[in-house]
Design a protein around this motif. Sequence first.
Motif, short mmCIF file in Angstrom:
data_model
loop_
_atom_site.label_atom_id
_atom_site.label_comp_id
_atom_site.label_asym_id
_atom_site.label_seq_id
_atom_site.Cartn_x
_atom_site.Cartn_y
_atom_site.Cartn_z
N ASP A 107 -6.80 -16.33 -53.76
CA ASP A 107 -5.87 -16.66 -52.68
C ASP A 107 -5.66 -18.17 -52.61
N ALA A 108 -6.75 -18.93 -52.72
CA ALA A 108 -6.66 -20.39 -52.70
C ALA A 108 -5.84 -20.90 -53.88
N GLN A 109 -6.04 -20.28 -55.03
CA GLN A 109 -5.28 -20.67 -56.21
C GLN A 109 -3.80 -20.39 -56.03
N ALA A 110 -3.48 -19.25 -55.41
CA ALA A 110 -2.07 -18.90 -55.17
C ALA A 110 -1.43 -19.88 -54.20
N ILE A 111 -2.19 -20.28 -53.18
CA ILE A 111 -1.67 -21.25 -52.21
C ILE A 111 -1.36 -22.58 -52.88
N ARG A 112 -2.30 -23.04 -53.71
CA ARG A 112 -2.07 -24.32 -54.38
C ARG A 112 -0.87 -24.25 -55.32
N THR A 113 -0.73 -23.14 -56.02
CA THR A 113 0.41 -22.96 -56.92
C THR A 113 1.72 -22.99 -56.15
N LYS A 114 1.74 -22.33 -54.99
CA LYS A 114 2.97 -22.29 -54.20
C LYS A 114 3.30 -23.66 -53.62
N ILE A 115 2.28 -24.40 -53.21
CA ILE A 115 2.53 -25.75 -52.72
C ILE A 115 3.21 -26.59 -53.79
N MET A 116 2.68 -26.52 -55.01
CA MET A 116 3.26 -27.31 -56.11
C MET A 116 4.67 -26.84 -56.44
N ASP A 117 4.91 -25.53 -56.36
CA ASP A 117 6.26 -25.01 -56.59
C ASP A 117 7.23 -25.55 -55.55
N CYS A 118 6.79 -25.56 -54.30
CA CYS A 118 7.64 -26.09 -53.21
C CYS A 118 7.95 -27.57 -53.44
N VAL A 119 6.93 -28.33 -53.82
CA VAL A 119 7.10 -29.76 -54.04
C VAL A 119 8.08 -30.02 -55.18
N GLU A 120 7.89 -29.33 -56.30
CA GLU A 120 8.76 -29.56 -57.46
C GLU A 120 10.19 -29.11 -57.19
N THR A 121 10.35 -28.02 -56.46
CA THR A 121 11.69 -27.56 -56.13
C THR A 121 12.38 -28.52 -55.16
N ALA A 122 11.61 -29.06 -54.21
CA ALA A 122 12.17 -30.03 -53.27
C ALA A 122 12.60 -31.31 -53.98
N ALA A 123 11.88 -31.65 -55.06
CA ALA A 123 12.19 -32.88 -55.80
C ALA A 123 13.26 -32.67 -56.86
N PHE A 124 13.77 -31.45 -56.98
CA PHE A 124 14.79 -31.15 -58.00
C PHE A 124 16.06 -31.96 -57.75
N LYS A 125 16.70 -32.39 -58.80
CA LYS A 125 17.89 -33.25 -58.72
C LYS A 125 18.99 -32.61 -57.86
N ASP A 126 19.54 -33.40 -56.95
CA ASP A 126 20.65 -32.99 -56.07
C ASP A 126 20.28 -31.84 -55.14
N GLN A 127 19.01 -31.69 -54.85
CA GLN A 127 18.59 -30.62 -53.94
C GLN A 127 19.20 -30.87 -52.55
N ASP A 128 19.61 -29.78 -51.90
CA ASP A 128 20.18 -29.87 -50.57
C ASP A 128 19.16 -30.43 -49.57
N SER A 129 19.63 -31.30 -48.67
CA SER A 129 18.74 -31.98 -47.74
C SER A 129 18.00 -31.00 -46.83
N SER A 130 18.70 -30.01 -46.29
CA SER A 130 18.06 -29.04 -45.40
C SER A 130 17.04 -28.18 -46.16
N GLU A 131 17.32 -27.96 -47.45
CA GLU A 131 16.40 -27.17 -48.26
C GLU A 131 15.13 -27.96 -48.55
N ILE A 132 15.25 -29.27 -48.70
CA ILE A 132 14.07 -30.10 -48.91
C ILE A 132 13.15 -30.02 -47.69
N ASP A 133 13.76 -30.10 -46.50
CA ASP A 133 12.97 -30.01 -45.27
C ASP A 133 12.26 -28.66 -45.16
#
Length: 231
Positions: A82-108
């Motif tokens: 479960d802890a491993q899944a949480i860490r993986t999802k956090i990193m997925d959220c971070v990388e997706t938020a940092a994606f080029k031209d990501q929508d501002s509301s989606e980053i939040d």
Amino acid sequence: MEPVRQILRHKNAAVKFYEAEATKIDYEKKIVKISDNSDIKGTINETEVPYDMLVIGVGAENATFGIPGVRENSCFLKEIRDAQAIRTKIMDCVETAAFKDQDSSEIDRLLHMVVVGGGPTGVEFAGELRDFFDEDIKKLIPEISPRFKVTLIEALPTVLPMFSKQLIDYTESTFKEEHIEIKTKTMVKRVTDKTVEAEATNPDGTKSMITIPYGLLVWLLAMHSVHWLRI
């Protein structure tokens, strides 16, 4: 969850451990039927264990209280995976938020981490989540790091209701300094893959529905089973 064999290794008494599912109990014959439900199967998948005294203590499970969408969209925290899944999802959220031209509301939304449950585990996890971001993730995405947010949701009037007022006040003031938002008197009613829908009790006693967008939702409410003894 602690490994059972690790605990038994330090005991002097003879103990036999089987990782299995108890499928049936015959009280007259004093026999427990067990089944191997692991992914790897051997030649014997079912057998019986005789007993003189039987203790049933199956521990706790994640309590969703029948709230729609919780089990499908939340992360739980009970086992190492479960802890491993949480860490993986956090990193997925971070990388997706940092994606080029990501929508501002989606980053939040992606950088909003929501923890449900204001008990000791929920409070500790919310604090550790903030520390993890400030000490590690912040260095990787400094351009959007100020938008990272942690919110703790609790249905009762305070967090840590089982502890002293002094500790509650200290926790609330510390969270305020660390920019962790606490939403008390807020009861989750429905969870989707992107939002938490909750009923909040206002200062005047009226209730209103609120929608909270999130990238990660961690559900930390546990329900204990009944522990009993039969001879």
